[in-house]
Design an enzyme around this catalytic site. Structure first.
Site, short mmCIF file in Angstrom:
data_model
loop_
_atom_site.label_atom_id
_atom_site.label_comp_id
_atom_site.label_asym_id
_atom_site.label_seq_id
_atom_site.Cartn_x
_atom_site.Cartn_y
_atom_site.Cartn_z
N CYS A 1 23.53 -17.12 124.61
CA CYS A 1 24.44 -18.20 125.01
C CYS A 1 25.80 -17.69 125.48
O CYS A 1 26.51 -17.01 124.73
CB CYS A 1 24.62 -19.16 123.83
SG CYS A 1 25.80 -20.48 124.15
N TRP B 1 17.45 -23.05 117.53
CA TRP B 1 18.00 -21.78 117.04
C TRP B 1 17.46 -21.49 115.65
O TRP B 1 17.62 -22.28 114.73
CB TRP B 1 19.53 -21.84 117.02
CG TRP B 1 20.13 -21.95 118.38
CD1 TRP B 1 20.68 -23.07 118.96
CD2 TRP B 1 20.25 -20.90 119.35
NE1 TRP B 1 21.13 -22.78 120.22
CE2 TRP B 1 20.89 -21.46 120.50
CE3 TRP B 1 19.89 -19.56 119.38
CZ2 TRP B 1 21.15 -20.71 121.63
CZ3 TRP B 1 20.15 -18.81 120.51
CH2 TRP B 1 20.78 -19.38 121.62
N ARG C 1 22.59 -32.81 118.38
CA ARG C 1 22.19 -31.49 118.86
C ARG C 1 22.79 -30.40 117.98
O ARG C 1 23.97 -30.46 117.61
CB ARG C 1 22.63 -31.29 120.30
CG ARG C 1 21.87 -32.17 121.29
CD ARG C 1 22.17 -31.75 122.72
NE ARG C 1 21.26 -32.42 123.64
CZ ARG C 1 20.80 -31.88 124.75
NH1 ARG C 1 21.16 -30.64 125.08
NH2 ARG C 1 20.00 -32.55 125.55
N THR D 1 23.97 -27.00 118.19
CA THR D 1 24.35 -26.05 119.23
C THR D 1 25.16 -24.89 118.67
O THR D 1 25.74 -24.97 117.58
CB THR D 1 25.18 -26.76 120.32
OG1 THR D 1 26.37 -27.32 119.71
CG2 THR D 1 24.38 -27.88 120.96
N VAL D 2 25.20 -23.81 119.45
CA VAL D 2 26.09 -22.68 119.19
C VAL D 2 27.08 -22.59 120.35
O VAL D 2 26.77 -23.02 121.45
CB VAL D 2 25.29 -21.36 119.06
CG1 VAL D 2 24.44 -21.36 117.82
CG2 VAL D 2 24.43 -21.10 120.30
N GLU E 1 32.99 -26.54 119.48
CA GLU E 1 33.46 -26.46 120.86
C GLU E 1 33.98 -25.04 121.09
O GLU E 1 34.93 -24.60 120.44
CB GLU E 1 34.54 -27.50 121.14
CG GLU E 1 35.33 -27.29 122.42
CD GLU E 1 34.45 -27.14 123.67
OE1 GLU E 1 34.68 -26.20 124.45
OE2 GLU E 1 33.52 -27.97 123.83
N SER E 2 33.36 -24.32 122.02
CA SER E 2 33.66 -22.89 122.19
C SER E 2 35.12 -22.61 122.52
O SER E 2 35.70 -21.66 121.99
CB SER E 2 32.75 -22.30 123.26
OG SER E 2 33.01 -22.88 124.54
N TYR F 1 24.71 -23.77 135.53
CA TYR F 1 23.78 -24.69 134.88
C TYR F 1 23.52 -25.92 135.74
O TYR F 1 22.40 -26.45 135.75
CB TYR F 1 24.32 -25.10 133.51
CG TYR F 1 24.17 -24.03 132.47
CD1 TYR F 1 23.02 -23.94 131.68
CD2 TYR F 1 25.16 -23.07 132.27
CE1 TYR F 1 22.87 -22.94 130.74
CE2 TYR F 1 25.02 -22.07 131.33
CZ TYR F 1 23.87 -22.00 130.56
OH TYR F 1 23.71 -21.01 129.63
#
Length: 426
Positions: A135, A167, A213, A215-216, A231-232, A279
């Protein structure tokens, strides 16, 4: 005695041949006859292994010809419907087929965790980072964590994509084992914080039985047993300026106040067109959506490439969070996006400035150790079934190998001031 002409004439009777002579003649010619016997050839054909049942059925139905047009159109229509159904689950889109990325559910107000320097260490939450190596959004958190020397302050658990795309964690949980291999690289392993089998289980530990979801990247508050942030960009901002420890790299600021406006401007350009743009190309569900996305992507890459011809980094001589965010997309471009996401107008290798810029960042100490190319390729080619049903992983391009990325980039020559100390980490 008959003449030679008489012996060759078909109208004359053949001379008498004794029984012994016939027997000798038959015995002499028999081996030759048996050697070319078609019966032996037939036996060899019967020993050939039979084809699989599906192939046998197709031969019965239409021989060596192509399948009938009706069958082709039926299968194509069915697959198209199933593909759209799977894509809507994998990558939600609007009615026109444009990919619409879901918003992160857990945002962090990292500014609330910026007490005075004397009390900051005491008030910093006990955090644990969850990532997946394929990711790009998780990758940016690993890079900032490494550059800021937060490896011991913020431990990490690394998940890998399962067959259904979720994951998952692998291996036995050993609390004392090093989370990173001896060479400093990152490898998938168990959940060191909660001992869960997959990330969905971790999210469900959240109060209120979260069912969204999983998510990573995800930053977990160990003491409160809840998601701190997923949130990255919030996470890398927090890593950069929300944690202050004596063993942290305080000399490195990836978001200096004097460059805040420039960083925001670059983010507004790069996020929709490049980070999310690849994406939008790969997950487009209509030709119009793909054409719009791919044109926006390469128009932006052209703009950035021109800018980097006179600037070492996006904001001059100083590495910033914007550079980290752009890098994690660029490092995957020729490896995955150019092929699998149909970003085919150009390879990154064809952009002299962009590719040199990517190598420049790759060669910053600790950055290369966060790049696991095998895991990246597996995570895309063997997991995103709707985009690659055969799960066949292509050979890694030579331009993506460590030896090639370690070649001289000569980016220092366009710096106005030698700022290499800004990105040097101990």
């Amino acid at each position: 005695m008959p003449t030679a002409a008489a012996l060759l004439s078909p109208t004359l009777p053949l001379p008498n041949i004794s029984t012994a002579t016939k027997k000798r003649t038959f015995n002499r010619t028999r081996p030759k006859t048996l050697h070319v016997s078609p019966r032996i050839s037939l036996n060899k054909q019967q020993q050939t292994p039979t084809s699989d049942p599906l192939t046998a059925i197709t031969k019965v139905l239409w021989g060596k010809s192509l399948p009938p047009q009706l069958l082709i159109s039926t299968v194509r229509s069915t697959w198209n419907s199933i593909w759209h159904l799977m894509m809507n689950q994998l990558a939600p889109s609007d009615p026109s087929g444009f990919y619409s990325r879901p918003h992160s559910q857990f945002r962090a107000n990292f500014k609330s965790f910026q007490p005075s320097s004397s009390s900051r260490q005491k008030n910093t939450p006990n955090l644990h980072l969850y990532v997946g190596l394929p990711c790009p959004w998780a990758h940016r958190t690993l890079i900032v964590r490494a550059l800021k020397n937060l490896e011991e302050i913020v431990p990490v658990s690394i998940a890998s994509p399962g067959i259904d795309g979720s994951w998952e964690f692998h291996g036995k949980l050993i609390r004392t084992q090093n989370r990173e291999d001896k060479e400093g690289g990152l490898l998938p392993g168990p959940d060191y914080a909660n001992g869960c089998k997959n990330l969905k289980e971790v999210y469900r530990l959240q109060r209120g039985s979260y069912n969204g979801r999983s998510t990573v990247p995800m930053l977990w508050d160990v003491d409160k047993k809840e998601v701190f942030c997923n949130e990255s960009y919030d996470i890398i901002e927090f890593f950069n300026s929300g944690i202050n420890r004596s063993d942290q790299n305080e000399g490195l600021n990836l978001s200096p106040p004097s460059l805040t406006k420039q960083i925001e401007e670059w983010n507004r350009l790069i996020y929709p067109n490049v980070n999310n743009g690849v994406y939008r190309c790969g997950f487009a569900q209509s030709q119009e959506a793909y054409d719009t996305a791919v044109n926006g992507l390469f128009s932006t890459l052209d703009t950035v490439d021109d800018h980097l011809g006179n600037s070492r980094y996006l904001c001059g001589d100083v590495l910033t969070l914007s550079d980290i965010c752009l890098f994690t997309t660029l490092i995957r471009f020729d490896l995955v996006y150019n092929i699998m996401f149909k970003c085919t107008k150009k390879k990154l290798l064809e952009y002299s400035n962009l590719h040199g810029y990517m190598r420049d960042i790759y060669q910053i100490p600790k950055v290369a150790a966060t790049c696991n190319f095998e895991a990246i390729m597996d995570g895309y080619y063997k997991t995103l079934f709707p985009l690659n049903p055969g799960s066949i992983r292509p050979t890694m391009p030579s331009g993506c190998e460590h030896e090639f990325l370690s070649r001289s980039h000569d980016r220092e020559s366009i710096s106005y001031v030698d700022k290499h100390i800004q990105v040097n980490v101990s």
